[in-house]
Motif scaffolding. Sequence first.
Motif, PDB file in Angstrom:
ATOM      1  N   MET A 112      -3.141 -11.037  10.691  1.00  0.00           N
ATOM      2  CA  MET A 112      -2.889  -9.797  11.405  1.00  0.00           C
ATOM      3  C   MET A 112      -1.716  -9.097  10.791  1.00  0.00           C
ATOM      4  N   TRP A 113      -1.922  -7.674  10.684  1.00  0.00           N
ATOM      5  CA  TRP A 113      -0.797  -6.937  10.386  1.00  0.00           C
ATOM      6  C   TRP A 113      -0.989  -5.622  11.208  1.00  0.00           C
ATOM      7  N   GLU A 114       0.069  -5.221  11.957  1.00  0.00           N
ATOM      8  CA  GLU A 114      -0.242  -4.028  12.740  1.00  0.00           C
ATOM      9  C   GLU A 114       1.142  -3.133  12.614  1.00  0.00           C
ATOM     10  N   THR A 115       0.707  -1.780  13.088  1.00  0.00           N
ATOM     11  CA  THR A 115       2.278  -0.910  13.014  1.00  0.00           C
ATOM     12  C   THR A 115       1.898   0.246  14.008  1.00  0.00           C
ATOM     13  N   ASP A 116       2.796   0.622  14.883  1.00  0.00           N
ATOM     14  CA  ASP A 116       2.909   1.643  15.754  1.00  0.00           C
ATOM     15  C   ASP A 116       3.429   2.990  15.166  1.00  0.00           C
ATOM     16  N   ASN A 117       3.769   2.782  13.782  1.00  0.00           N
ATOM     17  CA  ASN A 117       4.037   3.899  13.050  1.00  0.00           C
ATOM     18  C   ASN A 117       3.188   4.936  12.935  1.00  0.00           C
ATOM     19  N   GLY A 175       0.738  -1.193   0.006  1.00  0.00           N
ATOM     20  CA  GLY A 175      -0.029  -0.057   0.069  1.00  0.00           C
ATOM     21  C   GLY A 175       0.874   1.121  -0.108  1.00  0.00           C
ATOM     22  N   LYS A 176       0.131   2.364   0.311  1.00  0.00           N
ATOM     23  CA  LYS A 176       0.940   3.601   0.501  1.00  0.00           C
ATOM     24  C   LYS A 176       0.505   4.321   1.766  1.00  0.00           C
ATOM     25  N   GLY A 177       1.322   4.637   2.616  1.00  0.00           N
ATOM     26  CA  GLY A 177       1.464   5.120   3.950  1.00  0.00           C
ATOM     27  C   GLY A 177       1.503   4.142   5.061  1.00  0.00           C
ATOM     28  N   ALA A 178       1.696   4.495   6.374  1.00  0.00           N
ATOM     29  CA  ALA A 178       1.936   3.440   7.164  1.00  0.00           C
ATOM     30  C   ALA A 178       3.294   2.363   6.909  1.00  0.00           C
ATOM     31  N   GLY A 179       4.280   3.042   6.271  1.00  0.00           N
ATOM     32  CA  GLY A 179       5.344   2.368   6.307  1.00  0.00           C
ATOM     33  C   GLY A 179       5.407   1.213   4.966  1.00  0.00           C
TER      34      GLY A 179
END
Length: 105
Positions: A64-69, A42-46
Amino acid sequence: MAVTTGWMSKLKKILSGSKQNDISKVEVHYDAGFGNALFIRGKGAGLNWEKGVALKNVSPDIWMWETDNSFESCTFKLLLNDVQYETGENHFLQFGGIVHYTPRF
């Protein structure tokens, strides 16, 4: 001494007492079959559209996919084995939000 932006961002979150809603998540319900995996691009969130990031298989049909960015906006799509895109439109994720869905390939 050089300090990387990612490390500094995480330190700021720890010192500010960040909460669970600082984590953005995508939860997917899909039986990918033995030996297969789901990836997100995708685009954004790394994320980027050139190379996918593997989702974590947390149960037989939940990924699951998760980010703290921190990010302003994120559009994404899933791929089976980082080759075959899911059908339909791109998905949108807000910072601190969670998206639950079942993709179609």
